[in-house]
Design a protein around this motif. Structure first.
Motif, PDB file in Angstrom:
ATOM      1  N   GLU A  19      34.713  40.921  41.624  1.00  0.00           N
ATOM      2  CA  GLU A  19      36.138  41.146  41.817  1.00  0.00           C
ATOM      3  C   GLU A  19      36.399  41.744  43.180  1.00  0.00           C
ATOM      4  O   GLU A  19      35.608  42.547  43.676  1.00  0.00           O
ATOM      5  CB  GLU A  19      36.688  42.112  40.765  1.00  0.00           C
ATOM      6  N   TYR A 114      37.150  30.891  40.284  1.00  0.00           N
ATOM      7  CA  TYR A 114      38.009  31.586  41.240  1.00  0.00           C
ATOM      8  C   TYR A 114      39.381  31.765  40.595  1.00  0.00           C
ATOM      9  O   TYR A 114      40.028  30.799  40.224  1.00  0.00           O
ATOM     10  CB  TYR A 114      38.154  30.782  42.531  1.00  0.00           C
ATOM     11  N   LYS A 115      39.785  33.022  40.443  1.00  0.00           N
ATOM     12  CA  LYS A 115      41.082  33.320  39.825  1.00  0.00           C
ATOM     13  C   LYS A 115      41.759  34.439  40.603  1.00  0.00           C
ATOM     14  O   LYS A 115      41.120  35.434  40.971  1.00  0.00           O
ATOM     15  CB  LYS A 115      40.896  33.748  38.372  1.00  0.00           C
ATOM     16  N   THR A 116      43.048  34.261  40.847  1.00  0.00           N
ATOM     17  CA  THR A 116      43.851  35.282  41.514  1.00  0.00           C
ATOM     18  C   THR A 116      44.898  35.779  40.533  1.00  0.00           C
ATOM     19  O   THR A 116      45.639  34.985  39.958  1.00  0.00           O
ATOM     20  CB  THR A 116      44.545  34.705  42.767  1.00  0.00           C
ATOM     21  N   SER A 117      44.933  37.096  40.344  1.00  0.00           N
ATOM     22  CA  SER A 117      45.897  37.719  39.439  1.00  0.00           C
ATOM     23  C   SER A 117      46.802  38.656  40.227  1.00  0.00           C
ATOM     24  O   SER A 117      46.343  39.359  41.130  1.00  0.00           O
ATOM     25  CB  SER A 117      45.182  38.520  38.351  1.00  0.00           C
ATOM     26  N   VAL A 132      46.705  42.863  43.608  1.00  0.00           N
ATOM     27  CA  VAL A 132      46.054  41.553  43.588  1.00  0.00           C
ATOM     28  C   VAL A 132      44.598  41.752  43.183  1.00  0.00           C
ATOM     29  O   VAL A 132      43.904  42.615  43.716  1.00  0.00           O
ATOM     30  CB  VAL A 132      46.110  40.880  44.981  1.00  0.00           C
ATOM     31  N   LYS A 133      44.156  40.926  42.236  1.00  0.00           N
ATOM     32  CA  LYS A 133      42.741  40.925  41.839  1.00  0.00           C
ATOM     33  C   LYS A 133      42.230  39.506  41.983  1.00  0.00           C
ATOM     34  O   LYS A 133      42.769  38.583  41.370  1.00  0.00           O
ATOM     35  CB  LYS A 133      42.576  41.416  40.405  1.00  0.00           C
ATOM     36  N   ILE A 134      41.208  39.340  42.791  1.00  0.00           N
ATOM     37  CA  ILE A 134      40.552  38.045  42.926  1.00  0.00           C
ATOM     38  C   ILE A 134      39.229  38.153  42.177  1.00  0.00           C
ATOM     39  O   ILE A 134      38.375  38.965  42.518  1.00  0.00           O
ATOM     40  CB  ILE A 134      40.324  37.671  44.404  1.00  0.00           C
ATOM     41  N   TYR A 136      35.853  36.077  40.942  1.00  0.00           N
ATOM     42  CA  TYR A 136      35.166  34.878  41.396  1.00  0.00           C
ATOM     43  C   TYR A 136      33.693  34.927  41.035  1.00  0.00           C
ATOM     44  O   TYR A 136      33.134  35.989  40.764  1.00  0.00           O
ATOM     45  CB  TYR A 136      35.329  34.702  42.907  1.00  0.00           C
ATOM     46  N   ALA A 146      41.197  39.597  51.190  1.00  0.00           N
ATOM     47  CA  ALA A 146      42.235  38.851  50.485  1.00  0.00           C
ATOM     48  C   ALA A 146      43.296  38.400  51.483  1.00  0.00           C
ATOM     49  O   ALA A 146      44.446  38.193  51.114  1.00  0.00           O
ATOM     50  CB  ALA A 146      42.847  39.723  49.391  1.00  0.00           C
ATOM     51  N   THR A 149      45.734  35.552  50.641  1.00  0.00           N
ATOM     52  CA  THR A 149      46.672  35.955  49.596  1.00  0.00           C
ATOM     53  C   THR A 149      47.706  36.930  50.147  1.00  0.00           C
ATOM     54  O   THR A 149      48.900  36.817  49.859  1.00  0.00           O
ATOM     55  CB  THR A 149      45.920  36.570  48.398  1.00  0.00           C
TER      56      THR A 149
END
Length: 164
Positions: A19, A114-117, A132-134, A136, A146, A149
């Motif tokens: 993360e 890969y997910k962006t929250s 923001v949490k990436i 992966y 980031a 983003t």
């Protein structure tokens, strides 16, 4: 606008998911920023990033949880010509949305997940904190920044303040 970044790793189901966390504050109220980020982004993303994104198409769903989107990139995009994403998290009451790449884009660059929250919180009537949490997974890749983003968040803020 200020930015705070944190990087960490954790194991989920014997798979190492890393993360990268960052936080920034925008000068746009919570409801307006949420509307643009979670509800209207299909129309807004190409306007905010015209040099990167040609269009966004809904392939499945109604814009809610499970919706599959196709982002068509401009010819100079480093991640390829498109990226399919699924809305994998959506909580209207806590202002949280997560987009997981399911094809193309980051998955063509060595990432297997890969997910962006995004999690929003009001900082005042005209300010929103954007967390923001990436998340992966990759053998040879690490997310060290980031910046793409954050660039999107700053561009969205600018669009909402000056162009919308």
């Amino acid at each position: 606008m200020y930015t705070k970044q944190i990087s960490k790793s954790r194991t989920i189901n014997t798979t190492m998911v890393k993360e990268f966390n960052t936080q920034t504050v925008v000068s746009v109220g919570l409801e307006i920023f949420w509307q643009a980020l979670a509800k209207d982004f299909i129309v807004i993303v190409p306007k905010v990033l015209p040099q990167h994104v040609k269009d966004v198409q809904v392939l499945e769903g109604d814009g809610g949880l499970g919706t599959v989107l196709n982002f068509n990139f401009c010819s100079d995009a480093s991640t390829g010509s498109y990226q399919k994403e699924r809305i994998s998290e959506l909580d209207w009451s806590s202002y949280e949305i997560g987009l997981e790449v399911i094809e193309g884009g980051h998955l063509n660059r060595g990432f297997s997940f890969y997910k962006t929250s995004f999690l929003l919180a009001a900082k005042g009537p005209d300010q929103t904190e954007v967390n923001v949490k990436i998340s992966y997974e990759a053998e040879n890749e690490d997310v060290k920044s980031a910046e793409p983003t954050l660039f999107y968040i700053r561009s969205l803020e600018n669009y909402l303040l000056h162009d919308s």
